[in-house]
Design a protein around this motif. Structure first.
Motif, PDB file in Angstrom:
ATOM      1  N   SER A  68      40.510 -35.858  31.036  1.00 44.12           N
ATOM      2  CA  SER A  68      40.086 -35.904  32.773  1.00 44.12           C
ATOM      3  C   SER A  68      41.028 -35.353  33.504  1.00 44.12           C
ATOM      4  CB  SER A  68      39.615 -37.065  32.989  1.00 44.12           C
ATOM      5  OG  SER A  68      40.596 -38.126  32.991  1.00 44.12           O
ATOM      6  N   ALA A  69      42.284 -35.369  32.924  1.00 44.57           N
ATOM      7  CA  ALA A  69      43.200 -34.799  33.987  1.00 44.57           C
ATOM      8  C   ALA A  69      44.726 -35.041  33.212  1.00 44.57           C
ATOM      9  CB  ALA A  69      43.544 -35.604  35.274  1.00 44.57           C
ATOM     10  N   ILE A  70      45.627 -34.242  33.373  1.00 45.32           N
ATOM     11  CA  ILE A  70      47.033 -34.103  32.863  1.00 45.32           C
ATOM     12  C   ILE A  70      47.748 -34.727  33.895  1.00 45.32           C
ATOM     13  CG2 ILE A  70      48.739 -33.107  31.701  1.00 45.32           C
ATOM     14  CD1 ILE A  70      46.261 -32.907  30.041  1.00 45.32           C
ATOM     15  N   THR A  71      48.495 -35.957  33.512  1.00 44.49           N
ATOM     16  CA  THR A  71      49.478 -36.588  34.520  1.00 44.49           C
ATOM     17  C   THR A  71      50.862 -35.815  34.464  1.00 44.49           C
ATOM     18  OG1 THR A  71      50.427 -38.217  33.240  1.00 44.49           O
ATOM     19  CG2 THR A  71      48.080 -38.724  33.997  1.00 44.49           C
ATOM     20  N   TRP A  85      58.180 -43.122  27.985  1.00 44.98           N
ATOM     21  CA  TRP A  85      57.100 -43.041  27.677  1.00 44.98           C
ATOM     22  C   TRP A  85      56.467 -42.001  28.588  1.00 44.98           C
ATOM     23  CZ3 TRP A  85      52.676 -45.979  30.522  1.00 44.98           C
ATOM     24  CH2 TRP A  85      51.472 -45.708  29.778  1.00 44.98           C
ATOM     25  N   ARG A  86      55.680 -41.009  28.117  1.00 47.37           N
ATOM     26  CA  ARG A  86      55.076 -40.013  28.503  1.00 47.37           C
ATOM     27  C   ARG A  86      53.537 -40.046  28.381  1.00 47.37           C
ATOM     28  NH1 ARG A  86      52.945 -36.652  31.344  1.00 47.37           N
ATOM     29  NH2 ARG A  86      53.763 -34.290  31.674  1.00 47.37           N
ATOM     30  N   PRO A  87      52.567 -40.732  29.173  1.00 47.52           N
ATOM     31  CA  PRO A  87      51.184 -40.724  29.040  1.00 47.52           C
ATOM     32  C   PRO A  87      50.667 -39.522  29.620  1.00 47.52           C
ATOM     33  CG  PRO A  87      51.786 -41.884  31.316  1.00 47.52           C
ATOM     34  CD  PRO A  87      53.212 -41.351  30.480  1.00 47.52           C
ATOM     35  N   PHE A  88      50.486 -38.404  28.798  1.00 48.33           N
ATOM     36  CA  PHE A  88      49.995 -37.201  29.220  1.00 48.33           C
ATOM     37  C   PHE A  88      48.576 -37.117  29.686  1.00 48.33           C
ATOM     38  CE2 PHE A  88      53.242 -35.970  26.054  1.00 48.33           C
ATOM     39  CZ  PHE A  88      53.859 -35.158  26.781  1.00 48.33           C
ATOM     40  N   ALA A  89      47.586 -37.786  29.144  1.00 48.70           N
ATOM     41  CA  ALA A  89      46.152 -38.036  29.606  1.00 48.70           C
ATOM     42  C   ALA A  89      45.845 -39.166  29.095  1.00 48.70           C
ATOM     43  CB  ALA A  89      45.579 -36.682  28.689  1.00 48.70           C
ATOM     44  N   PRO A  90      46.021 -40.346  29.895  1.00 48.64           N
ATOM     45  CA  PRO A  90      45.617 -41.621  29.728  1.00 48.64           C
ATOM     46  C   PRO A  90      43.969 -41.666  29.639  1.00 48.64           C
ATOM     47  CG  PRO A  90      46.985 -41.429  31.578  1.00 48.64           C
ATOM     48  CD  PRO A  90      46.539 -40.051  31.202  1.00 48.64           C
ATOM     49  N   GLY A 109      39.235 -41.687  24.499  1.00 48.38           N
ATOM     50  CA  GLY A 109      40.604 -41.702  23.846  1.00 48.38           C
ATOM     51  C   GLY A 109      41.448 -41.712  24.839  1.00 48.38           C
ATOM     52  N   TYR A 110      42.781 -41.302  24.429  1.00 51.43           N
ATOM     53  CA  TYR A 110      43.832 -41.119  25.275  1.00 51.43           C
ATOM     54  C   TYR A 110      45.057 -40.227  24.482  1.00 51.43           C
ATOM     55  CZ  TYR A 110      46.214 -44.778  22.564  1.00 51.43           C
ATOM     56  OH  TYR A 110      46.691 -45.507  21.300  1.00 51.43           O
ATOM     57  N   PHE A 111      45.959 -39.621  25.256  1.00 55.91           N
ATOM     58  CA  PHE A 111      46.941 -38.987  24.604  1.00 55.91           C
ATOM     59  C   PHE A 111      48.416 -39.058  25.107  1.00 55.91           C
ATOM     60  CE2 PHE A 111      49.462 -34.830  24.307  1.00 55.91           C
ATOM     61  CZ  PHE A 111      49.623 -35.036  22.805  1.00 55.91           C
ATOM     62  N   ASP A 112      49.361 -39.890  24.390  1.00 58.19           N
ATOM     63  CA  ASP A 112      50.538 -40.220  25.071  1.00 58.19           C
ATOM     64  C   ASP A 112      51.728 -39.865  23.793  1.00 58.19           C
ATOM     65  OD1 ASP A 112      50.284 -42.300  23.231  1.00 58.19           O
ATOM     66  OD2 ASP A 112      50.935 -44.022  24.626  1.00 58.19           O
TER      67      ASP A 112
END
Length: 259
Positions: A68-71, A85-90, A109-112
């Motif tokens: 939904s967004a890249i942090t 810790w790098r939460p790229f796309a929670p 889902g998520y990507f970290d």
């Protein structure tokens, strides 16, 4: 590449292939026969692995994540920033298409990722992590006990646009130990009683599960992890890890073999 599927017929793969099996560009990471790449809109993971002993089966297919967004957020886990810790796309939508009956589905889902310049067991004794989708986004908890006796207690709320806000962590709540007797706890409202919904991965030093808790008067279900690094560092455990994480140091890409 570590790939794990859960439920009936679940599979686990994690092969240590060595530096010769690595290729990397700005938008692509390839490890042996598997790879992941960013095309500007989706993260596409192409999997071609063989399960770890005692199972021997092919795990092949594609996973597509649409954030939904890249942090741009990073959380240092130690005072000197040696671990991050790098939460790229929670928050992401995920589509799974594996070459096995019933292994096709779509959901959230998520990507970290975690990065570090020292081994985890050098700096940590124990940690837990949890990600819980909520009506307004997703909430993550990171709790750790460091080797020097200091602690980390971080709580963050992410919305669909990628904005993050630090929040006051709700109280710690104990959960029953894993099958391997790994201690587990998470966060929850006063008088809440978190419980395991499904066991996903159970190891002598690590537990991953689907957990239910209550946050801001909302019942939520998410992914929970507990990691006992004191146990991980024990010499008796190393042969067990070597069995589940086999090494293939001589792996080469076809272009290397024909050169």
């Amino acid at each position: 590449m570590n790939v794990a599927t859960y439920g009936p017929g679940g599979r686990f793969t994690m092969t240590d292939r060595g530096r010769s099996a690595l290729r990397q560009t700005k938008d692509m990471l390839r490890i042996g026969p598997s790879k992941m790449g960013w095309n500007g809109k989706h993260l596409v993971v192409e999997i071609d692995e063989i399960t770890a002993p005692p199972q021997f089966a092919r795990v092949r297919g594609t996973v597509r994540l649409t954030p939904s967004a890249i942090t741009d957020q990073e959380l240092p886990l130690t005072e000197d920033g040696a671990h991050v810790w790098r939460p790229f796309a929670p928050i992401t939508q995920i589509e799974v298409d594996m070459e096995a009956p019933g292994w096709q589905w779509a959901g959230h889902g998520y990507f970290d990722a975690n990065f570090g310049v020292r081994s985890l067991e050098e700096d940590f004794s124990y940690w837990t992590w949890g990600r819980y989708p909520t009506r307004d986004g997703t909430t993550c908890f990171y709790d750790a006990v460091r080797r020097d006796g200091t602690t980390l207690a971080q709580a963050a709320r992410f919305d669909a646009s990628g904005d993050v806000s630090d929040i006051e962590p709700p109280p710690r709540r104990k959960i029953g130990k894993s099958l391997w007797q790994v201690k587990r706890e998470t966060r929850g409202d006063d008088a809440s009683h978190p419980k395991q919904i499904m066991n996903m991965l159970d190891a002598p030093f690590y537990s991953r599960s689907v957990m239910k808790t209550r946050l801001d008067a909302e019942d939520v279900i998410g992914v929970h992890e507990a990691l006992d690094l004191r146990r991980f560092s024990k010499p008796w455990l190393k042969p067990m890890i070597a069995l589940r994480v086999p090494r293939r140091p001589g792996w080469r890409f076809d272009s290397d073999q024909s050169a």
